[in-house]
Enzyme design. Structure first.
Site, PDB file in Angstrom:
ATOM      1  N   ARG A  82     -96.714  44.171   3.339  1.00  0.00           N
ATOM      2  CA  ARG A  82     -97.917  43.684   4.034  1.00  0.00           C
ATOM      3  C   ARG A  82     -97.537  42.689   4.988  1.00  0.00           C
ATOM      4  NH1 ARG A  82     -99.460  43.645  -1.469  1.00  0.00           N
ATOM      5  NH2 ARG A  82    -101.232  44.996  -2.058  1.00  0.00           N
ATOM      6  N   LYS A 100    -100.481  40.020  -3.124  1.00  0.00           N
ATOM      7  CA  LYS A 100    -101.658  39.437  -3.563  1.00  0.00           C
ATOM      8  C   LYS A 100    -101.902  38.803  -4.891  1.00  0.00           C
ATOM      9  CE  LYS A 100    -104.341  42.495  -0.399  1.00  0.00           C
ATOM     10  NZ  LYS A 100    -105.524  43.163  -0.153  1.00  0.00           N
ATOM     11  N   HIS A 155    -100.213  47.303   9.255  1.00  0.00           N
ATOM     12  CA  HIS A 155    -100.793  47.967   8.258  1.00  0.00           C
ATOM     13  C   HIS A 155    -100.461  49.407   8.456  1.00  0.00           C
ATOM     14  CE1 HIS A 155    -103.499  49.045   5.103  1.00  0.00           C
ATOM     15  NE2 HIS A 155    -104.230  49.621   5.905  1.00  0.00           N
ATOM     16  N   ARG A 167     -97.114  50.124   6.989  1.00  0.00           N
ATOM     17  CA  ARG A 167     -97.134  50.132   5.689  1.00  0.00           C
ATOM     18  C   ARG A 167     -97.779  51.557   5.292  1.00  0.00           C
ATOM     19  NH1 ARG A 167     -97.770  47.192   0.730  1.00  0.00           N
ATOM     20  NH2 ARG A 167     -99.949  47.382  -0.115  1.00  0.00           N
ATOM     21  N   HIS A 173     -99.895  47.737  -5.584  1.00  0.00           N
ATOM     22  CA  HIS A 173    -101.180  47.881  -6.128  1.00  0.00           C
ATOM     23  C   HIS A 173    -101.450  47.548  -7.323  1.00  0.00           C
ATOM     24  CE1 HIS A 173    -102.136  50.629  -2.374  1.00  0.00           C
ATOM     25  NE2 HIS A 173    -102.231  49.360  -2.045  1.00  0.00           N
ATOM     26  N   TYR A 206    -105.126  55.003  -0.396  1.00  0.00           N
ATOM     27  CA  TYR A 206    -104.549  54.496   0.806  1.00  0.00           C
ATOM     28  C   TYR A 206    -103.477  55.568   1.319  1.00  0.00           C
ATOM     29  CZ  TYR A 206    -101.578  50.681   2.782  1.00  0.00           C
ATOM     30  OH  TYR A 206    -101.017  49.951   3.796  1.00  0.00           O
TER      31      TYR A 206
END
Length: 306
Positions: free
Chosen positions: A150, A172, A241, A244, A267, A276
């Site tokens: 990211r 995250k 993005h 990625r 994830h 995704y």
């Protein structure tokens, strides 16, 4: 939002907590969403988050929807309100989180389009002028595509995070993970490290630095990628993005290993990876035909239907 009310102080405290684990972009988005919530509450005569309840939440989100807010933006409003309500609950100001009983329309699952693998290879292989900034940019490009990082993860990298064949990133929610670094990315990183000293300020620990010697910011990275796409003749907009997503899509097409891609992307849920990566149906069908023991009829099977 009034500056000196319990509600304003609570919102700032919630955002300060969020800033410890989230990217600046996420904090900025949540600040905007909570400002909208606070403005609504104040218009209702509410100046303390302790008064937040299901009825207020439904009226707030219903009003935002009536204003024409898109489903995706509405879902983000709810997510920000949920984060704030959860902070209030943990702080002892609410008995429960009222947003748990409020739903918003599902946002459409628009998939980013990966860059064609051959076009991306030509783009990455385009020679540059050899300046320290160009060497740095090449290392960033290769690392984005090699490891599926990211934007916030790449920008936050320190020299100490880089190992010979992998890199440690903080994803995250502050969740760390180790991701491999491919041979071309390692070569580009080594070239960057050999000239990094020409730009980096004394004591600067960031892996990627700008012309002034400090850590390279999110916006600067985005701008450099867009500029490089134009200079190298890539006939489409390029941003972190998309690199990625291209990493994930190209890897999945080759490996068909959804779980491995999930781990590499960081994830928490497999469903996120499925959305995704945009699975290729023909590729999956071919894999099924080759692997499943009852996918094909035996040569001597005949059709006996009437």
């Amino acid at each position: 939002m009034a500056e000196d009310t319990p509600l304003a102080r609570q919102v700032e405290a919630c955002l300060a907590e969020l800033a410890r684990t989230a990217s600046p972009a996420t904090v900025s988005a949540y600040r905007q969403d909570l400002a909208a919530l606070a403005a609504f509450l104040e218009a209702q005569g509410v100046d303390d988050g302790a008064a937040l309840d299901v009825a207020l939440m439904r009226r707030f989100l219903g009003g935002e929807r009536a204003r024409g807010l898109a489903p995706r933006s509405l879902a983000r409003r709810r997510a920000a309100a949920a984060r704030f309500a959860e902070w209030l609950r943990r702080d002892g100001r609410l008995a429960h989180n009222p947003t748990e009983l409020v739903r918003t329309p599902k946002a459409p699952k628009d998939l980013p389009r990966p860059v064609d693998v051959d076009a991306l290879a030509r783009f990455l292989d385009t020679p540059h002028d050899g300046s320290p900034l160009s060497v740095r940019d090449q290392a960033m490009l290769e690392l984005f595509y090699s490891s599926g990082l990211r934007l916030a993860e790449l920008a936050a990298l320190d020299l100490t995070d880089l190992q010979p064949q992998r890199v440690r990133v903080l994803g995250k929610g502050g969740k760390p993970r180790q991701v491999p670094v491919g041979g071309r990315a390692r070569q580009a990183l080594d070239a960057w490290l050999s000239v990094r000293g020409a730009l980096a300020g004394d004591g600067e620990g960031a892996l990627f630095v700008g012309a002034r010697g400090g850590r390279l910011g999110h916006r600067a990275i985005q701008q450099r990628l867009a500029q490089l796409a134009r200079r190298r003749g890539l006939d489409e907009h390029l941003h972190p993005h998309r690199l990625r997503h291209s990493f994930a899509s190209h890897l999945l097409e080759s490996s068909q290993d959804l779980r491995a891609v999930q781990e590499l992307l960081g994830h928490a849920h497999l469903s996120t990876t499925q959305v995704y990566t945009r699975l290729d149906w023909q590729h999956l069908a071919a894999g099924y035909d080759a692997a499943h023991p009852r996918a094909r009829r035996r040569p001597d099977d005949s059709d006996t239907s009437p």
